[in-house]
Design a protein around this motif. Structure first.
Motif, mmCIF file in Angstrom:
data_model
loop_
_atom_site.group_PDB
_atom_site.id
_atom_site.type_symbol
_atom_site.label_atom_id
_atom_site.label_comp_id
_atom_site.label_asym_id
_atom_site.label_seq_id
_atom_site.Cartn_x
_atom_site.Cartn_y
_atom_site.Cartn_z
ATOM 1 N N HIS A 40 -51.049 -3.122 -5.475
ATOM 2 C CA HIS A 40 -50.190 -3.332 -6.634
ATOM 3 C C HIS A 40 -49.079 -4.202 -6.554
ATOM 4 O O HIS A 40 -48.935 -5.022 -7.388
ATOM 5 N N ARG A 41 -48.930 -4.674 -5.710
ATOM 6 C CA ARG A 41 -47.843 -5.289 -4.940
ATOM 7 C C ARG A 41 -47.911 -6.902 -4.850
ATOM 8 O O ARG A 41 -47.532 -7.789 -5.922
ATOM 9 N N LYS A 42 -49.885 -7.476 -5.182
ATOM 10 C CA LYS A 42 -49.885 -9.133 -5.474
ATOM 11 C C LYS A 42 -49.649 -8.941 -6.956
ATOM 12 O O LYS A 42 -49.674 -9.811 -7.458
ATOM 13 N N ILE A 43 -50.588 -7.676 -7.915
ATOM 14 C CA ILE A 43 -50.542 -7.860 -9.296
ATOM 15 C C ILE A 43 -48.706 -7.827 -9.561
ATOM 16 O O ILE A 43 -48.963 -9.008 -10.743
ATOM 17 N N ALA B 58 -56.149 -14.891 -18.253
ATOM 18 C CA ALA B 58 -55.928 -13.538 -18.772
ATOM 19 C C ALA B 58 -54.742 -13.835 -18.098
ATOM 20 O O ALA B 58 -53.963 -14.073 -16.927
ATOM 21 N N THR B 59 -53.063 -13.401 -18.953
ATOM 22 C CA THR B 59 -52.198 -13.538 -18.094
ATOM 23 C C THR B 59 -51.297 -11.793 -18.294
ATOM 24 O O THR B 59 -51.636 -11.024 -18.859
ATOM 25 N N ILE B 60 -50.428 -11.501 -16.827
ATOM 26 C CA ILE B 60 -50.391 -9.969 -16.719
ATOM 27 C C ILE B 60 -49.510 -10.013 -17.388
ATOM 28 O O ILE B 60 -48.354 -11.037 -16.750
ATOM 29 N N VAL B 61 -48.433 -8.981 -18.063
ATOM 30 C CA VAL B 61 -47.818 -9.023 -19.152
ATOM 31 C C VAL B 61 -47.234 -8.185 -18.455
ATOM 32 O O VAL B 61 -45.660 -7.968 -18.167
ATOM 33 N N SER B 62 -47.239 -6.670 -18.283
ATOM 34 C CA SER B 62 -46.509 -5.846 -18.038
ATOM 35 C C SER B 62 -47.249 -5.022 -16.364
ATOM 36 O O SER B 62 -48.688 -5.083 -16.232
ATOM 37 N N LEU B 63 -46.313 -4.703 -15.434
ATOM 38 C CA LEU B 63 -47.416 -3.524 -14.466
ATOM 39 C C LEU B 63 -46.439 -1.671 -14.395
ATOM 40 O O LEU B 63 -45.080 -2.855 -14.052
ATOM 41 N N GLU B 64 -46.840 -0.753 -15.006
ATOM 42 C CA GLU B 64 -46.214 0.042 -15.254
ATOM 43 C C GLU B 64 -46.724 1.407 -14.745
ATOM 44 O O GLU B 64 -48.036 1.068 -14.999
ATOM 45 N N GLY B 65 -46.388 1.416 -13.642
ATOM 46 C CA GLY B 65 -46.845 2.969 -12.691
ATOM 47 C C GLY B 65 -48.351 2.431 -12.209
ATOM 48 O O GLY B 65 -48.582 0.957 -11.949
ATOM 49 N N SER C 299 -56.746 -13.636 -29.754
ATOM 50 C CA SER C 299 -55.941 -12.745 -28.757
ATOM 51 C C SER C 299 -55.884 -11.279 -28.567
ATOM 52 O O SER C 299 -55.657 -11.020 -29.500
ATOM 53 N N TRP C 300 -55.435 -10.963 -27.028
ATOM 54 C CA TRP C 300 -55.620 -9.609 -26.861
ATOM 55 C C TRP C 300 -54.916 -9.173 -26.323
ATOM 56 O O TRP C 300 -54.766 -10.437 -25.220
ATOM 57 N N GLU C 301 -54.571 -7.988 -26.109
ATOM 58 C CA GLU C 301 -53.571 -7.335 -25.649
ATOM 59 C C GLU C 301 -54.380 -6.091 -24.925
ATOM 60 O O GLU C 301 -54.894 -5.123 -25.874
ATOM 61 N N GLU C 302 -54.813 -6.176 -23.600
ATOM 62 C CA GLU C 302 -55.377 -4.671 -23.508
ATOM 63 C C GLU C 302 -54.071 -4.225 -22.341
ATOM 64 O O GLU C 302 -53.744 -4.423 -21.275
ATOM 65 N N MET C 303 -54.525 -2.985 -22.490
ATOM 66 C CA MET C 303 -54.151 -1.947 -21.187
ATOM 67 C C MET C 303 -54.932 -0.938 -20.471
ATOM 68 O O MET C 303 -55.620 -0.859 -20.872
ATOM 69 N N ILE C 304 -54.752 -1.720 -19.020
ATOM 70 C CA ILE C 304 -56.278 -0.906 -18.123
ATOM 71 C C ILE C 304 -55.429 -0.750 -16.782
ATOM 72 O O ILE C 304 -54.684 -1.052 -16.490
ATOM 73 N N ARG C 305 -56.583 0.517 -16.392
ATOM 74 C CA ARG C 305 -55.540 1.447 -15.375
ATOM 75 C C ARG C 305 -55.915 0.587 -13.817
ATOM 76 O O ARG C 305 -56.557 -0.469 -14.040
ATOM 77 N N LEU C 306 -55.534 0.825 -12.848
ATOM 78 C CA LEU C 306 -55.023 0.041 -11.627
ATOM 79 C C LEU C 306 -56.401 -0.313 -10.850
ATOM 80 O O LEU C 306 -56.716 -0.989 -10.945
ATOM 81 N N GLU C 307 -56.905 1.246 -11.067
ATOM 82 C CA GLU C 307 -58.169 1.601 -10.827
ATOM 83 C C GLU C 307 -59.329 0.987 -11.195
ATOM 84 O O GLU C 307 -60.693 0.895 -10.507
ATOM 85 N N SER C 308 -59.531 0.174 -12.744
ATOM 86 C CA SER C 308 -60.433 -0.613 -13.227
ATOM 87 C C SER C 308 -60.623 -1.704 -12.457
ATOM 88 O O SER C 308 -62.072 -1.974 -12.708
#
Length: 103
Positions: free
Chosen positions: A3-6, A30-37, A54-63
């Motif tokens: 989480h901290r590294k991301i 890929a570019t990490i745009v945001s990290l929320e929870g 162009s794609w924007e995806e929301m993925i879970r941290l555990e994935s």
């Protein structure tokens, strides 16, 4: 720890490669745009059949199974390193000879 590294990579805006464990696929450049929870939003592009999407995806941290980033790259076409003429002698790189290592 992940989480901290991301979060750090997100604030720096660097490109990364992600391996999604649940989908068994890599997402490159890929570019990490945001990290929320535990949700990570990434943005990337894919080129298929002379078309760029162009794609924007929301993925879970555990994935996220793996995360890597390119540190540096060197062109294959120009293999000669450029050296400044005004570089101080102590900062210049000199080739090592086998005789200098036998002290």
């Amino acid at each position: 720890m992940l989480h901290r590294k991301i979060y750090q990579i997100c604030t720096e805006g660097r490109e990364v490669c992600l391996f999604l464990r649940d989908q068994q696929r890599w997402i490159e450049e890929a570019t990490i745009v945001s990290l929320e929870g535990d949700l990570v939003t990434i943005r990337y592009e894919i080129e298929e059949d002379d078309e760029i999407s162009s794609w924007e995806e929301m993925i879970r941290l555990e994935s996220i199974g793996s995360l890597s980033q390119k540190l540096a790259s060197v062109s294959r076409y120009n293999s000669e390193l450029l050296i400044a003429d005004e570089c101080p002698n102590e900062e210049q790189i000199h080739p090592h000879s086998p005789e200098s290592n036998q002290e």
